[in-house]
Design an enzyme around this catalytic site. Structure first.
Site, mmCIF file in Angstrom:
data_model
loop_
_atom_site.group_PDB
_atom_site.id
_atom_site.type_symbol
_atom_site.label_atom_id
_atom_site.label_comp_id
_atom_site.label_asym_id
_atom_site.label_seq_id
_atom_site.Cartn_x
_atom_site.Cartn_y
_atom_site.Cartn_z
ATOM 1 N N HIS A 123 1.142 -1.621 -0.016
ATOM 2 C CA HIS A 123 0.183 0.175 0.167
ATOM 3 C C HIS A 123 0.722 1.299 0.175
ATOM 4 O O HIS A 123 1.118 1.981 1.171
ATOM 5 C CB HIS A 123 -1.059 -0.343 1.703
ATOM 6 N N PHE A 124 1.124 1.873 -1.318
ATOM 7 C CA PHE A 124 2.365 2.944 -1.440
ATOM 8 C C PHE A 124 3.841 2.207 -1.066
ATOM 9 O O PHE A 124 3.885 2.459 0.109
ATOM 10 C CB PHE A 124 2.081 3.854 -1.086
#
Length: 142
Positions: free
Chosen positions: A46-47
């Protein structure tokens, strides 16, 4: 029923248990904390360069502390392994990111509890007392 007994009745286990401590709980609401371990799997994707906690996970933390713990407390000894609290609706505004290793506090205020349905106003703050997200969460006891 004390706070640790309530946590032990939650239908979750690590890595999906998002309650470290219940600070207070009564018929009107609950307050609890959770610290995000930097090694949680969702941070890996996530990122990639600067991981942040997904909104769905923030919602789950608020639901576990502010709705499920409160529901178990309100049902007291009537809550058993045969019961569960199913999420029925959420309306959350996300205002600030939550990064790995951050500790958050969730404050829940009961709006109503009737006919097996519990609805709460919930607020999540970071350690600087800044509001991270807030909204309403509802669930039903099944």
């Amino acid at each position: 029923m004390n706070n640790q007994e309530i946590i032990s009745k939650l239908p979750y286990s690590k890595p999906f248990l998002f309650v470290d401590k219940l600070i207070s709980i009564n018929e009107n609401g609950a307050v609890g904390t959770f610290t995000f371990d930097e090694n949680l799997d969702f941070y890996k994707g996530h990122f990639k360069e600067k991981p942040i906690t997904p909104g769905v996970i923030l919602t789950e933390v608020m639901a576990q502390i502010g709705l499920v713990c409160l529901g178990i407390y309100l049902l007291n000894n009537e809550f058993s392994k045969n019961n569960s609290i199913a999420l029925t609706s959420t309306n959350i505004d996300f205002l600030k990111p939550v990064f790995p290793s951050e500790k958050v506090i969730v404050i829940s205020e009961k709006m109503y509890f009737r006919f097996g349905k519990l609805k709460c106003k919930v607020t999540m703050k970071n350690e600087n007392e800044e509001v991270v997200c807030r909204g309403e969460i509802a669930g039903i006891i099944v």
